[in-house]
Design an enzyme around this catalytic site. Structure first.
Site, PDB file in Angstrom:
ATOM      1  N   GLY A   1       0.661  -1.248  -0.502  1.00 31.79           N
ATOM      2  CA  GLY A   1       0.317  -0.200   0.309  1.00 31.79           C
ATOM      3  C   GLY A   1       1.075   1.352  -0.076  1.00 31.79           C
ATOM      4  O   GLY A   1       0.782   1.933  -0.372  1.00 31.79           O
TER       5      GLY A   1
ATOM      6  N   GLU B   1       3.393  -6.872   2.001  1.00 29.37           N
ATOM      7  CA  GLU B   1       3.643  -7.307   0.375  1.00 29.37           C
ATOM      8  C   GLU B   1       3.429  -6.466  -1.309  1.00 29.37           C
ATOM      9  O   GLU B   1       2.487  -6.015  -1.504  1.00 29.37           O
ATOM     10  CB  GLU B   1       2.086  -7.698  -0.013  1.00 29.37           C
ATOM     11  CG  GLU B   1       1.917  -8.566   0.879  1.00 29.37           C
ATOM     12  CD  GLU B   1       0.615  -9.181   1.148  1.00 29.37           C
ATOM     13  OE1 GLU B   1      -0.721  -8.414   0.901  1.00 29.37           O
ATOM     14  OE2 GLU B   1       0.044 -10.615   1.670  1.00 29.37           O
ATOM     15  N   PRO B   2       4.497  -5.239  -1.364  1.00 31.99           N
ATOM     16  CA  PRO B   2       4.811  -4.120  -1.638  1.00 31.99           C
ATOM     17  C   PRO B   2       4.426  -4.519  -3.235  1.00 31.99           C
ATOM     18  O   PRO B   2       5.348  -5.526  -3.554  1.00 31.99           O
ATOM     19  CB  PRO B   2       6.448  -3.622  -1.288  1.00 31.99           C
ATOM     20  CG  PRO B   2       6.706  -5.035  -1.133  1.00 31.99           C
ATOM     21  CD  PRO B   2       5.761  -5.863  -0.817  1.00 31.99           C
ATOM     22  N   GLY B   3       4.109  -3.676  -3.960  1.00 31.93           N
ATOM     23  CA  GLY B   3       4.010  -3.980  -5.729  1.00 31.93           C
ATOM     24  C   GLY B   3       4.221  -3.292  -6.589  1.00 31.93           C
ATOM     25  O   GLY B   3       5.060  -2.326  -6.579  1.00 31.93           O
TER      26      GLY B   3
ATOM     27  N   CYS C   1     -13.195   3.507 -28.733  1.00 29.79           N
ATOM     28  CA  CYS C   1     -14.558   4.355 -29.798  1.00 29.79           C
ATOM     29  C   CYS C   1     -15.230   3.988 -27.847  1.00 29.79           C
ATOM     30  O   CYS C   1     -16.389   3.061 -27.577  1.00 29.79           O
ATOM     31  CB  CYS C   1     -15.229   3.586 -30.322  1.00 29.79           C
ATOM     32  SG  CYS C   1     -14.849   3.371 -32.520  1.00 29.79           S
ATOM     33  N   GLU C   2     -14.775   5.089 -26.669  1.00 28.38           N
ATOM     34  CA  GLU C   2     -14.857   4.803 -25.688  1.00 28.38           C
ATOM     35  C   GLU C   2     -14.600   6.321 -25.315  1.00 28.38           C
ATOM     36  O   GLU C   2     -13.379   7.149 -25.331  1.00 28.38           O
ATOM     37  CB  GLU C   2     -14.508   3.798 -24.575  1.00 28.38           C
ATOM     38  CG  GLU C   2     -14.625   2.624 -24.844  1.00 28.38           C
ATOM     39  CD  GLU C   2     -16.161   2.448 -24.295  1.00 28.38           C
ATOM     40  OE1 GLU C   2     -17.097   3.021 -24.147  1.00 28.38           O
ATOM     41  OE2 GLU C   2     -16.657   0.975 -24.683  1.00 28.38           O
TER      42      GLU C   2
ATOM     43  N   TYR D   1       0.420  -2.752 -12.801  1.00 26.99           N
ATOM     44  CA  TYR D   1      -0.795  -1.792 -13.038  1.00 26.99           C
ATOM     45  C   TYR D   1      -1.147  -2.066 -14.508  1.00 26.99           C
ATOM     46  O   TYR D   1      -2.277  -0.895 -14.878  1.00 26.99           O
ATOM     47  CB  TYR D   1      -2.115  -1.053 -12.015  1.00 26.99           C
ATOM     48  CG  TYR D   1      -1.911  -2.420 -10.440  1.00 26.99           C
ATOM     49  CD1 TYR D   1      -2.219  -2.772 -10.201  1.00 26.99           C
ATOM     50  CD2 TYR D   1      -1.222  -1.267  -9.643  1.00 26.99           C
ATOM     51  CE1 TYR D   1      -2.312  -3.575  -9.300  1.00 26.99           C
ATOM     52  CE2 TYR D   1      -0.687  -1.800  -8.366  1.00 26.99           C
ATOM     53  CZ  TYR D   1      -1.121  -2.893  -8.117  1.00 26.99           C
ATOM     54  OH  TYR D   1      -1.231  -3.587  -6.879  1.00 26.99           O
TER      55      TYR D   1
END
Length: 421
Positions: A239, A275-277, A346-347, A375
């Site tokens: 986090g 748990e670092p990401g 197309c969004e 991510y």
């Protein structure tokens, strides 16, 4: 720290010109810096010198096996949330005894895979999951090591979609149910209690929420031990935020975080698990793209690039900020322009940024979206039948493709038209 800097008027990844990668691989593509991954891991791990600690990298942040193998060589463990991530971690050389299995929806098949591998611990998130895990373990004539993920009702995280420690979130055992959950686990023959787990959110930019959660869990650990439970480990998740370049509050340094943890856990007599990401991967990667068109709108200018929301979902999903720079350094007398930077999907949500001031860009210019190592590729898709973009790893003056771009034919060959005759 990131190793993406201008040299001689153009941006490099370590000692490789990004233009060279674009010419060899095409755009869009992800580019990762090995030196940044290594430095970030060491800075984080070194913050816990003097205590027993396992740094279990959060695989969901960036799951490429080349990234995992790089971290495995430094001694990293892994935090996984699926059988697929478990397989990736093992293939990359992360020992099973350094792997923790998290997630609210583990299947019985995934439980079997993890038990067969001999992972370190299951972070259990519900009594229903506990009972299923007990049944699987008994069917295999073994015991499953568990820690309950408890929900401390602590508000944290940079966006409501990445806050995980409030009572309305789907994660963890309700705080008021924690003692009863451990009592039930102790009575199950296929379960072995080993620890306590907590995770309160992502992109946290202050230490106060961590302090509240750790102190609260410290009291729980004392109570559980008084009730006869063996608590060997305390997993406080990940986090810790990173700078994204948007001039918001700078997150705490890992050294400050480590000092806080060591102070608060000094008397707990537990092995710490982290748990670092994002903290390790976020600024270790960029998304390299090309300007397709500069479109003059009625009240704004659009910079249309060949990367899209299917390649980097974070801006559409979280309203996330990513800094953008041209690969060619702006001239001293550059003209300033304001753009909405968008992709070709197309969004209307396929928008990376709105009203962003930057040096003027032209069709064919290469651009970099920074802080895309976490991510980014991991959340990408093939929406609009756009192939997944390549991933490239740089080390010094060398680079290698670590995920190839599939062709449209590769995508279509996985599908078939049924013969109803």
């Amino acid at each position: 720290m990131r190793h993406f800097d201008y040299k001689n008027g153009e941006m490099y990844a370590e000692d490789v010109p990004l233009r060279k990668i674009a010419e060899a691989v095409g755009t869009p593509c992800y580019v990762y810096s090995t030196a940044t991954f290594e430095r970030h891991y060491r800075v984080f791990a070194d913050s816990f010198d003097g205590i027993e600690a396992l740094v279990a990298y959060s695989v969901k942040a960036n799951s490429n096996i080349a990234v995992l193998a790089t971290l495995a060589k430094l001694g990293a463990g892994a935090d996984v949330v699926s059988a697929g991530e478990l397989a990736r971690a093992l293939i990359a050389g992360i020992p099973a005894h350094k792997i923790v299995f998290s997630g609210v929806g583990k299947t019985k098949a995934e439980m079997r895979d993890a038990l067969e591998a001999g992972i370190r611990v299951f972070n259990v998130e519900s009594l229903a999951e506990l009972r299923a895990l007990n049944a699987v373990a008994l069917s295999m004539n073994t015991q499953a090591p568990v820690a309950f993920r408890v929900n401390p009702d602590v508000t944290a995280g940079g966006h409501e979609k990445i806050s995980t420690g409030k009572k309305e979130n789907k994660f963890g055992i309700a705080w008021s149910h924690a003692e009863a959950a451990y009592a039930e686990a102790a009575a199950l023959p296929g379960i072995k209690i080993v620890g306590v787990d907590v995770h309160i959110g992502s992109q946290i930019d202050q230490l106060a929420p961590f302090e509240a959660a750790i102190a609260k869990c410290g009291d729980l650990i004392k109570t559980l031990r008084q009730q006869g439970h063996t608590i060997q480990s305390f997993d406080i998740g990940g986090g810790l935020g990173i700078p994204y370049g948007d001039n918001t509050k700078a997150p705490p340094l890992p050294s400050a975080y480590g000092a806080l943890v060591k102070r608060l856990t000094a008397d707990m007599n537990v092995e710490m698990i982290f748990e670092p990401g994002r903290m390790i991967a976020g600024n270790a990667g960029i998304l390299l793209s090309e300007v397709l068109y500069v479109k003059q709108g009625e009240d704004r200018n659009f910079l249309i690039i060949d990367a899209a929301m299917n390649d980097l979902l974070r801006p559409a999903l979280y309203d996330a900020y990513h800094d953008l720079e041209g690969v060619k350094a702006p001239a001293r007398d550059f003209k300033q322009e304001t753009y909405d930077v968008v992709g070709p999907i197309c969004e209307s949500g396929d928008t990376f940024m709105k009203g962003r001031e930057m040096p003027a860009l032209e069709e064919g210019d290469l651009v970099v979206l920074h802080s895309a190592g976490a991510y980014g590729a991991a959340q990408s898709s093939q929406y609009n039948t756009r192939p997944l973009v390549p991933e490239v790893m740089v080390r010094g003056d060398k680079f290698a493709i670590i995920r190839e771009r599939p062709t449209v034919a590769d995508i279509l060959k996985t599908e078939s038209i049924p013969d109803w005759d």
